[in-house]
Design a protein around this motif. Sequence first.
Motif, PDB file in Angstrom:
ATOM      1  N   GLU A  23       0.860  -1.186   0.000  1.00  0.00           N
ATOM      2  CA  GLU A  23       0.000   0.000   0.000  1.00  0.00           C
ATOM      3  C   GLU A  23       0.892   1.230   0.000  1.00  0.00           C
ATOM      4  O   GLU A  23       2.049   1.169   0.426  1.00  0.00           O
ATOM      5  CB  GLU A  23      -0.880   0.036   1.250  1.00  0.00           C
ATOM      6  CG  GLU A  23      -1.933  -1.056   1.311  1.00  0.00           C
ATOM      7  CD  GLU A  23      -2.815  -0.905   2.539  1.00  0.00           C
ATOM      8  OE1 GLU A  23      -3.311   0.212   2.787  1.00  0.00           O
ATOM      9  OE2 GLU A  23      -2.980  -1.901   3.243  1.00  0.00           O
ATOM     10  N   THR A  24       0.348   2.326  -0.467  1.00  0.00           N
ATOM     11  CA  THR A  24       1.060   3.597  -0.426  1.00  0.00           C
ATOM     12  C   THR A  24       0.137   4.672   0.121  1.00  0.00           C
ATOM     13  O   THR A  24      -1.092   4.545   0.045  1.00  0.00           O
ATOM     14  CB  THR A  24       1.549   4.029  -1.821  1.00  0.00           C
ATOM     15  OG1 THR A  24       0.410   4.226  -2.667  1.00  0.00           O
ATOM     16  CG2 THR A  24       2.488   3.002  -2.427  1.00  0.00           C
ATOM     17  N   ALA A  25       0.720   5.707   0.655  1.00  0.00           N
ATOM     18  CA  ALA A  25      -0.041   6.860   1.137  1.00  0.00           C
ATOM     19  C   ALA A  25       0.899   8.056   1.197  1.00  0.00           C
ATOM     20  O   ALA A  25       2.111   7.900   1.339  1.00  0.00           O
ATOM     21  CB  ALA A  25      -0.621   6.580   2.522  1.00  0.00           C
ATOM     22  N   GLY A  30       2.373  16.353   2.964  1.00  0.00           N
ATOM     23  CA  GLY A  30       2.782  16.282   1.572  1.00  0.00           C
ATOM     24  C   GLY A  30       4.286  16.274   1.351  1.00  0.00           C
ATOM     25  O   GLY A  30       4.734  16.333   0.214  1.00  0.00           O
ATOM     26  N   ALA A  31       5.063  16.189   2.420  1.00  0.00           N
ATOM     27  CA  ALA A  31       6.516  16.258   2.290  1.00  0.00           C
ATOM     28  C   ALA A  31       7.143  14.933   1.885  1.00  0.00           C
ATOM     29  O   ALA A  31       8.270  14.912   1.405  1.00  0.00           O
ATOM     30  CB  ALA A  31       7.134  16.736   3.605  1.00  0.00           C
ATOM     31  N   ALA A  32       6.428  13.837   2.064  1.00  0.00           N
ATOM     32  CA  ALA A  32       6.993  12.520   1.767  1.00  0.00           C
ATOM     33  C   ALA A  32       5.861  11.529   1.534  1.00  0.00           C
ATOM     34  O   ALA A  32       4.697  11.810   1.792  1.00  0.00           O
ATOM     35  CB  ALA A  32       7.882  12.058   2.915  1.00  0.00           C
ATOM     36  N   GLY A  33       6.245  10.370   1.032  1.00  0.00           N
ATOM     37  CA  GLY A  33       5.276   9.306   0.814  1.00  0.00           C
ATOM     38  C   GLY A  33       5.607   8.120   1.697  1.00  0.00           C
ATOM     39  O   GLY A  33       6.744   7.933   2.133  1.00  0.00           O
ATOM     40  N   MET A  34       4.586   7.330   1.968  1.00  0.00           N
ATOM     41  CA  MET A  34       4.764   6.137   2.783  1.00  0.00           C
ATOM     42  C   MET A  34       4.485   4.907   1.927  1.00  0.00           C
ATOM     43  O   MET A  34       3.594   4.928   1.076  1.00  0.00           O
ATOM     44  CB  MET A  34       3.824   6.167   3.986  1.00  0.00           C
ATOM     45  CG  MET A  34       4.067   7.350   4.909  1.00  0.00           C
ATOM     46  SD  MET A  34       2.900   7.436   6.274  1.00  0.00           S
ATOM     47  CE  MET A  34       1.384   7.885   5.427  1.00  0.00           C
ATOM     48  N   VAL A  35       5.256   3.860   2.161  1.00  0.00           N
ATOM     49  CA  VAL A  35       5.088   2.597   1.446  1.00  0.00           C
ATOM     50  C   VAL A  35       5.057   1.490   2.489  1.00  0.00           C
ATOM     51  O   VAL A  35       5.942   1.423   3.351  1.00  0.00           O
ATOM     52  CB  VAL A  35       6.254   2.342   0.454  1.00  0.00           C
ATOM     53  CG1 VAL A  35       6.087   1.013  -0.257  1.00  0.00           C
ATOM     54  CG2 VAL A  35       6.381   3.483  -0.539  1.00  0.00           C
ATOM     55  N   LEU A  53       7.757   2.104   5.303  1.00  0.00           N
ATOM     56  CA  LEU A  53       8.867   2.989   4.964  1.00  0.00           C
ATOM     57  C   LEU A  53       8.356   4.382   4.619  1.00  0.00           C
ATOM     58  O   LEU A  53       7.225   4.534   4.144  1.00  0.00           O
ATOM     59  CB  LEU A  53       9.618   2.418   3.758  1.00  0.00           C
ATOM     60  CG  LEU A  53      10.058   0.953   3.875  1.00  0.00           C
ATOM     61  CD1 LEU A  53      10.513   0.426   2.523  1.00  0.00           C
ATOM     62  CD2 LEU A  53      11.154   0.820   4.903  1.00  0.00           C
ATOM     63  N   VAL A  54       9.194   5.372   4.814  1.00  0.00           N
ATOM     64  CA  VAL A  54       8.887   6.733   4.390  1.00  0.00           C
ATOM     65  C   VAL A  54      10.000   7.170   3.446  1.00  0.00           C
ATOM     66  O   VAL A  54      11.161   6.815   3.633  1.00  0.00           O
ATOM     67  CB  VAL A  54       8.737   7.692   5.599  1.00  0.00           C
ATOM     68  CG1 VAL A  54      10.026   7.824   6.370  1.00  0.00           C
ATOM     69  CG2 VAL A  54       8.220   9.054   5.151  1.00  0.00           C
TER      70      VAL A  54
END
Length: 88
Positions: A23-25, A30-35, A53-54
């Motif tokens: 999954e991703t978010a 808005g500074a980074a994405g999470m996986v 992970l970020v």
Amino acid sequence: MALSDWKRHAGGGLAINPIVGYETAAMTDGAAGMVRIEYALDPAMRTSDAVQLVATAKQLEDLISVLRDLVDNLGGQLNADRPAGKLS
């Protein structure tokens, strides 16, 4: 990173686990994405664990690029093993 740096089982084989979900978010600022990557812990895939992970946008772009290269390499190897012409 060289393949020799990867984790190994006591017998010397690579310690690898199949991916069973992901999954991703985006972070709320808005500074980074999470996986989140879920992986099986046993060959029957009855139990699993996950790593969350970020990453920055640049890190994600780099990861996407190397994953695309991997897909291209795998596709070429799969096609190289297939016979040319009609099957009889």
